[in-house]
Design an enzyme around this catalytic site. Structure first.
Site, short mmCIF file in Angstrom:
data_model
loop_
_atom_site.label_atom_id
_atom_site.label_comp_id
_atom_site.label_asym_id
_atom_site.label_seq_id
_atom_site.Cartn_x
_atom_site.Cartn_y
_atom_site.Cartn_z
CE LYS A 1 4.70 3.73 13.23
NZ LYS A 1 4.28 2.34 13.37
CB SER B 1 -0.87 0.00 1.25
OG SER B 1 -1.40 1.29 1.45
CD GLU C 1 11.04 8.16 1.83
OE1 GLU C 1 12.12 8.78 1.76
OE2 GLU C 1 10.98 6.92 1.96
#
Lengths: 163, 579
Positions: B359, B320, B367
């Site tokens: 994370k 995704s 990006e």
């Protein structure tokens, strides 16, 4: 241990390494025989060679490097054209092989584990070679020299230098 | 299975064949100290802390791997056993960097606990200290070889659980060290930053790269507006740091504590989990209806993303394009929220409290700056947040607070993101409603819950069968990915979370010692906390979250999948080398 300059592996050498990998691929415990044969062929096992093995044998690089650094028979550094191995096993040691090693180091101007600048000689200390009756023993490219005294060392080295 | 009769410390017990001495002793109510043993992760009998005397045996045996035999007479604390354990421990301590007072694992260190329990009052030996430097090259994980006791639990986590295997035991004897090949640094190998090595480590040799100082500085700076968001799994575990039982949801205490720490606003990442479901659900429907690349694979877990980039770069089109929820929220906070609240986005400092070390790397990706600023400035782990709360002397259990409006309360679908299967279930709740045009009442998808490594389900929606799979832990992910790659799978939608059990067992979560993890499945216990939150919430479907639908979409982004949604909420991936 840290990465030295990049080692070039030619297409021909890569093909040869892959054929060794293919011979053992899929069999249990393939890694060690592959490392043996590749080292025999390439002379040593630098990063670039271990990466080829990792990629094609599907064994993680960390595991390969772990095995290579666990067993003293594997090396990640190139050896000299003539690889001197001085036995520091118990029998040789008590017969004074440490002195023999010292003499080799002095004669060739390098320490154990090192290679001469011209790439002709390397010296390593090794464990028992199974020739205790001849102690103290040194081997050069598989040729055994027994009952050594310090004075023998210079002439042995010269014999290879002349070649 | 035949039963075996043995005695342990004079106590008769009957156990199944194949049971280890350690397990049998547990049945008899006897605890045996362990160190290198971590169930399902590292079962190698190496450290010798768990040795026991077995009558007739040649030597002391390692209880963690020794299977009992009929008639065994076992002694777990005879003088010989106690002496052997003490000597072993003293030797381990002899070359350990003993800076306990300032160690990140002070009071939660298994070596320290053993030294206490085994009554070590002096260390007779002085070992040669390791002189390898700390490796802080990674944005997520720091290694201190001088504290490493070479137990190999981290190697087991990396090799067996995650099948990443970028660290191993190198060299031998006194020179044994744990690390990547050829003395490389973690940042220079294909480490995915999952942090499972950290939660496996019994000592302070592995820990997250801290952002605590930077966050305190931001809070102290009167010019800055410090917004914090917390992932669903954080509330499910942070209570453990303050003496609450495993599996307690401590949502209100956590929010209250963070407000007292001085954060300006406390938001719930679950809100953007709902946002993620809208985006990802739309993406799934689009791919199903337009012949897009299938299966669609979830992208919430940055450890999984980096794993895909290194090890399955040929399959990046399956992922995704959705950013992970906290990154989406970061972008929304510095655009929509800044505009609504009249705050200059340049003054906003976004802090994400995550159960995750990966994370930390993710928020530094170039990006991740679609808001025109760094979308998320700092990521703190659950552990770091707990340390900061303790530093303030806050009585955690007495705290109470609610997440900040205008976002929230989030839906139950957003909360269950924290456990394996949760993203899938949340997506199914929304996709099923959209495809049927109804408000379905049967919304619990139990086939995708639980700790089984790979879960599959076929869900009938309005005459269409949606085939799904869920994998957690990267070893399990490999199984699913290899099947897809070989063309042997017909799934439409796949959820992958890097950590075993999902985020509740993330690499940034409170560290439970082996003596807990060997007997209690903390993945399942913590998951109970997120599922109980789901039941508690009035809204349990993402598309019924008004703050997302009426607020973020109607007020700002427009439709799910719109151009602005793609700019702010979606990302792209980069193939990376394996070496």
């Amino acid at each position: 241990m840290a990465k030295a300059r990049k080692v070039e592996v030619s297409e021909q050498q890569k093909k040869e390494i892959l054929s060794i990998v293919d011979k053992y691929k899929g069999t249990k415990g393939a890694l060690i025989p592959v490392l043996h044969e590749v080292q025999e062929y390439f002379g040593y096992l630098p990063l670039e060679v271990q990466e080829i093995i990792s990629d094609n044998l599907n064994v993680p690089l960390a595991e390969i490097y772990g095995v290579v650094t666990f067993y003293t028979q594997f090396t990640t550094q190139p050896k000299g054209k003539y690889a001197v191995n001085v036995c520091l096993g118990t029998a040789c040691y008590v017969k004074g092989s440490a002195k023999i090693l010292e003499k080799f180091e002095e004669t060739l101007g390098i320490k154990a584990g090192g290679v001469t600048e011209d790439g002709m000689f390397s010296i390593d200390a090794c464990r028992c070679v199974g020739a205790c009756g001849l102690a103290p023993v040194a081997m050069i490219n598989g040729e055994v020299y027994g009952k050594l005294v310090q004075d023998d060392v210079k002439s042995i080295c010269e014999k290879y230098m002349e070649n | 299975m035949s039963m075996i009769n043995i005695t342990i410390d004079g106590k008769a017990v009957q156990v199944e064949e194949g049971t280890t001495v350690l397990e049998a002793a547990r049945v008899a109510g006897i605890d045996i100290p362990t160190l290198c043993y971590l169930k399902d992760v590292n079962e190698i009998g190496a450290c010798r802390m768990c040795v026991v005397e077995i009558k007739g045996a040649r030597a002391l045996q390692a209880a963690c791997v020794y299977p009992v035999a009929e008639g065994n007479e076992i002694y777990t604390s005879s003088p010989a056993v106690r002496e052997a354990r003490k000597s072993t421990l003293e030797l381990l301590l002899s070359n350990h960097k003993k800076e306990c007072l300032t160690c990140v694992r002070n009071r939660n260190c298994e070596l320290q606990t053993l030294a206490d329990e085994l009554n070590i009052t002096e260390i007779e030996f002085e070992g040669e200290m390791c002189d390898l430097p700390i490796d802080d090259s990674s944005r997520s994980v720091v290694r201190d070889p001088q504290k490493c006791i070479a137990c190999r639990r981290c190697v087991g986590a990396c090799e067996n659980l995650q099948k990443v295997h970028v660290i191993d035991a190198l060299n031998r004897g006194f020179k044994t060290e744990i690390g990547p090949a050829f003395g490389k640094k973690l940042a220079d190998v294909a480490c995915v930053n999952c942090g499972q090595c950290i939660v496996a480590c019994p000592v302070g040799a592995l820990y997250e790269k801290s952002a605590i100082d930077q966050v305190w500085d931001a809070i102290r700076d009167p010019e800055k507006v410090v917004l914090v968001q917390t992932a669903p799994a954080v509330r499910a575990a942070i209570g453990e740091e303050f003496g609450m039982p495993i599996g307690t949801a401590a949502t209100h205490q956590m929010v209250g504590a963070m407000l007292r720490m001085g954060f300006d606003k406390v938001f719930d990442t679950d809100t953007s989990a709902d946002l993620t479901i809208l985006e990802e659900g739309t993406e799934l429907l689009h791919r199903l209806q337009n012949g897009g690349t299938l299966p669609l694979i979830t992208s919430c877990s940055p450890g999984w993303i980096k794993f895909a980039e290194h090890y399955y770069p040929d399959m990046l089109d399956n992922l995704s394009t959705c950013k992970s929820p906290h990154q989406m929220f970061g972008a929304v906070l510095k655009t929509y929220y800044a505009q609504e609240a009249g705050i200059d986005p340049a003054k906003i400092v976004n802090v994400s409290v995550m159960p995750c070390t990966a994370k930390k790397f993710e928020c530094d990706r170039p990006e991740m700056s679609d808001s025109g600023y760094k979308d998320v400035d700092y990521v703190l782990t659950t552990r770091e947040l707990a340390r900061m709360i303790k530093e303030c002397g806050i009585n955690f259990q007495e705290c109470d607070g609610e997440f900040e409006q205008p976002f929230g309360p989030a839906s139950g679908a957003g909360v269950i993101f924290g456990a394996t299967g949760g993203v899938m279930e949340a997506a199914l709740r929304t996709v099923a409603d959209i495809l049927t045009g109804q408000d379905l009442q049967d919304i619990e998808y139990h086939d995708v819950r639980g700790v089984e490594g790979v879960k599959e389900a076929a869900v009938e929606i309005n005459g269409t069968t949606v085939k799904v799979a869920v994998a957690h832990g990267l070893g399990n992910a490999r199984k699913v990915l290899d099947k897809i790659r070989a063309g042997e799978a017909d799934w439409h939608f796949v959820e992958i979370m890097a950590c075993p059990g999902g985020c509740v067992n993330g690499g940034g979560q409170p560290i439970q010692p082996a003596r807990v993890k060997n007997w209690i499945d903390i993945r399942a216990e913590r998951a109970k906390a997120v599922y109980s939150e789901d039941l508690r919430l009035p809204i349990r479907k993402s598309h019924q979250n008004d703050s997302v639908m009426k607020g973020i979409y109607e007020g700002f982004i427009g439709e799910p999948g719109s151009e602005l949604a793609h700019k702010l909420l979606h990302t792209h991936y980069t193939p990376r080398e394996r070496f």
